[in-house]
Design a protein around this motif. Sequence first.
Motif, PDB file in Angstrom:
ATOM      1  N   ALA A   1       0.843  -1.196   0.000  1.00  0.00           N
ATOM      2  CA  ALA A   1       0.000   0.000   0.000  1.00  0.00           C
ATOM      3  C   ALA A   1       0.874   1.242   0.000  1.00  0.00           C
ATOM      4  O   ALA A   1       1.973   1.249   0.574  1.00  0.00           O
ATOM      5  N   VAL A   2       0.383   2.303  -0.668  1.00  0.00           N
ATOM      6  CA  VAL A   2       1.077   3.594  -0.666  1.00  0.00           C
ATOM      7  C   VAL A   2       0.055   4.685  -0.383  1.00  0.00           C
ATOM      8  O   VAL A   2      -1.138   4.532  -0.666  1.00  0.00           O
ATOM      9  N   TRP A   3       0.559   5.795   0.159  1.00  0.00           N
ATOM     10  CA  TRP A   3      -0.340   6.916   0.478  1.00  0.00           C
ATOM     11  C   TRP A   3       0.400   8.236   0.411  1.00  0.00           C
ATOM     12  O   TRP A   3       1.584   8.330   0.751  1.00  0.00           O
ATOM     13  N   SER A   4      -0.324   9.252  -0.021  1.00  0.00           N
ATOM     14  CA  SER A   4       0.109  10.645   0.010  1.00  0.00           C
ATOM     15  C   SER A   4      -1.121  11.485   0.302  1.00  0.00           C
ATOM     16  O   SER A   4      -2.241  11.106  -0.085  1.00  0.00           O
ATOM     17  N   PRO A   5      -0.957  12.636   0.962  1.00  0.00           N
ATOM     18  CA  PRO A   5      -2.119  13.516   1.160  1.00  0.00           C
ATOM     19  C   PRO A   5      -2.603  14.144  -0.140  1.00  0.00           C
ATOM     20  O   PRO A   5      -3.694  14.718  -0.179  1.00  0.00           O
ATOM     21  N   VAL A   6      -1.817  14.025  -1.199  1.00  0.00           N
ATOM     22  CA  VAL A   6      -2.164  14.609  -2.499  1.00  0.00           C
ATOM     23  C   VAL A   6      -2.764  13.514  -3.389  1.00  0.00           C
ATOM     24  O   VAL A   6      -2.076  12.550  -3.746  1.00  0.00           O
ATOM     25  N   ALA A   7      -4.033  13.667  -3.739  1.00  0.00           N
ATOM     26  CA  ALA A   7      -4.726  12.639  -4.520  1.00  0.00           C
ATOM     27  C   ALA A   7      -4.045  12.379  -5.860  1.00  0.00           C
ATOM     28  O   ALA A   7      -3.944  11.229  -6.309  1.00  0.00           O
ATOM     29  N   GLU A   8      -3.548  13.427  -6.495  1.00  0.00           N
ATOM     30  CA  GLU A   8      -2.885  13.277  -7.786  1.00  0.00           C
ATOM     31  C   GLU A   8      -1.643  12.392  -7.672  1.00  0.00           C
ATOM     32  O   GLU A   8      -1.353  11.592  -8.566  1.00  0.00           O
TER      33      GLU A   8
END
Length: 344
Positions: free
Chosen positions: A35-42
């Motif tokens: 899994a990966v995540w960033s606060p930036v949807a793009e």
Amino acid sequence: MARRRFDAGIIGLGMALAPHALALRELRERVRVRAVWSPVAEERQRASRDWGFPAVSEAAAILEDPAIDVLLLLTPPGARRTYVEAAAAAGKQLLVEKPLARDLAEARELVSCCERAGVTLGVVLQQRFREAVRRLRELVVAERTGALVAAHLQLPWWRPQDYYEHGGRGRRGQYGSGVLAGQAIHALDLLGWIAGPVREVVALAATTRLHRIEVEDFVAAGLLFANGAPGGILATTAERPGFSEALHVVFERVTAVLEGARLRLHWRDGREERYGESVPTGAGERPMDFPYRWHRALLADFLDALEEGRPPAVPGREALRVHALIDALLAAAREGRRVPVPCP
């Protein structure tokens, strides 16, 4: 004997992701990105599209997943402490992008947090894995170079204004400093790893008219190493179009010149040796224009360390040394006096 396969999560999907993604692709038999995540949807969408990574909608989905045992933390340092604390509490092993933190005090707290939790903390200072650097380090450790006589570092890089307008790179509250922590940190780490600890510094730090930022883009400094040898630093991101960094280290028996990924050894008996190769080092407008194999080597070592129960090549506590040097340089420039380098 079959090797263990680790499950990893990634938090932070900005510019720094690409070399890690390439390294992870080559090491897919040893580590799987769950899994990966960033606060930036793009950025989440791009990571899924370009790399095939499963993106989640919140960081908690990674931090609270017991199946994830390794966390790659690629956020800016100003947005890092909460994730380190949560990951350490969950027993996840951490590999964190440079700089570890915005200053030495914050870096110490992160290291202590991981040590208390009993988890491994590695720092991405991948230039230690350059062939030329490792050859020189071997000579120093084997005491073939003789004592340090002098050393000086030049980092004449270039970053355009728009580089600083993304991700808070031009703001003190996000990165803590400019060229020192953002670009020169790799070369400063090598300086200490090869030449030894610095005892005292004097410095000038400034922001040139080419950048509208809160942090420094030019630093000139004088150094006094622990053995009394003199040294110097000139680091900038205002020298268009950007040129390879160069570290000159004069020892009693040899003068070593590390220029980018190349090493020249000039021995006192007249011999000359060369190692490494000429490759881009991210000195200009394309910060990620460098080979990813150093990231791959660092990641492979990190996985080996977890499997073998040993510290990684660049553990968090060792990374405190370069943060101590950066703090001293900034303090010397700010206060206009000689400043001792604090004990990391």
